[in-house]
Motif scaffolding. Structure first.
Motif, PDB file in Angstrom:
ATOM      1  N   GLU A   1       0.847  -1.194   0.000  1.00 51.18           N
ATOM      2  CA  GLU A   1       0.000   0.000   0.000  1.00 51.18           C
ATOM      3  C   GLU A   1       0.879   1.240   0.000  1.00 51.18           C
ATOM      4  O   GLU A   1       1.973   1.232   0.529  1.00 51.18           O
ATOM      5  N   GLU A   2       0.363   2.277  -0.622  1.00 55.60           N
ATOM      6  CA  GLU A   2       1.057   3.558  -0.725  1.00 55.60           C
ATOM      7  C   GLU A   2       0.138   4.632  -0.142  1.00 55.60           C
ATOM      8  O   GLU A   2      -1.051   4.670  -0.469  1.00 55.60           O
TER       9      GLU A   2
ATOM     10  N   GLU B   1      -4.027   0.745  -2.804  1.00 56.83           N
ATOM     11  CA  GLU B   1      -3.805  -0.645  -2.427  1.00 56.83           C
ATOM     12  C   GLU B   1      -4.179  -1.524  -3.615  1.00 56.83           C
ATOM     13  O   GLU B   1      -5.330  -1.498  -4.058  1.00 56.83           O
ATOM     14  N   GLN B   2      -3.210  -2.235  -4.145  1.00 57.55           N
ATOM     15  CA  GLN B   2      -3.419  -3.085  -5.314  1.00 57.55           C
ATOM     16  C   GLN B   2      -4.087  -2.303  -6.449  1.00 57.55           C
ATOM     17  O   GLN B   2      -5.019  -2.775  -7.100  1.00 57.55           O
TER      18      GLN B   2
ATOM     19  N   ARG C   1     -11.701   0.862   6.972  1.00 58.97           N
ATOM     20  CA  ARG C   1     -11.302   1.122   5.590  1.00 58.97           C
ATOM     21  C   ARG C   1     -12.490   0.926   4.665  1.00 58.97           C
ATOM     22  O   ARG C   1     -13.295   0.024   4.861  1.00 58.97           O
ATOM     23  N   VAL C   2     -12.544   1.794   3.661  1.00 61.53           N
ATOM     24  CA  VAL C   2     -13.578   1.710   2.633  1.00 61.53           C
ATOM     25  C   VAL C   2     -12.889   1.847   1.282  1.00 61.53           C
ATOM     26  O   VAL C   2     -12.137   2.811   1.055  1.00 61.53           O
ATOM     27  N   ARG C   3     -13.141   0.893   0.391  1.00 63.35           N
ATOM     28  CA  ARG C   3     -12.620   0.970  -0.974  1.00 63.35           C
ATOM     29  C   ARG C   3     -13.475   1.970  -1.738  1.00 63.35           C
ATOM     30  O   ARG C   3     -14.702   1.890  -1.721  1.00 63.35           O
TER      31      ARG C   3
END
Length: 78
Positions: free
Chosen positions: A3-4, A18-19, A37-39
């Protein structure tokens, strides 16, 4: 998992890549604080691309107000 950190906000959240997808990690709760966390959806990612932190601030505030966020949030890893 790689992750960045894309953006670190003073409002107790950070935006991660992330990915290849954007994920927002938000500190929630009062007495017993935790992080979720929420995508980001395609629309949310587009809003961030065009508005920057104004869009992520709105999203973080919505998550803080309703941490389950419609079933989309997951606990952040320790």
């Amino acid at each position: 998992m790689s992750e960045e950190v894309v953006y670190q906000s003073p409002l107790m959240y950070r935006l991660l890549r992330e990915q290849g997808q954007l994920v927002i990690e938000v500190v929630v709760g009062g007495f017993a604080m935790s992080a979720v966390r929420v995508r980001l959806s395609a629309d949310e990612a587009q809003a961030y691309a065009s508005e920057g932190s104004r869009a992520s601030d709105r999203l973080a505030n919505a998550i803080m107000a309703d941490p389950p966020f419609g079933g989309r949030s997951t606990p952040a890893p320790d």
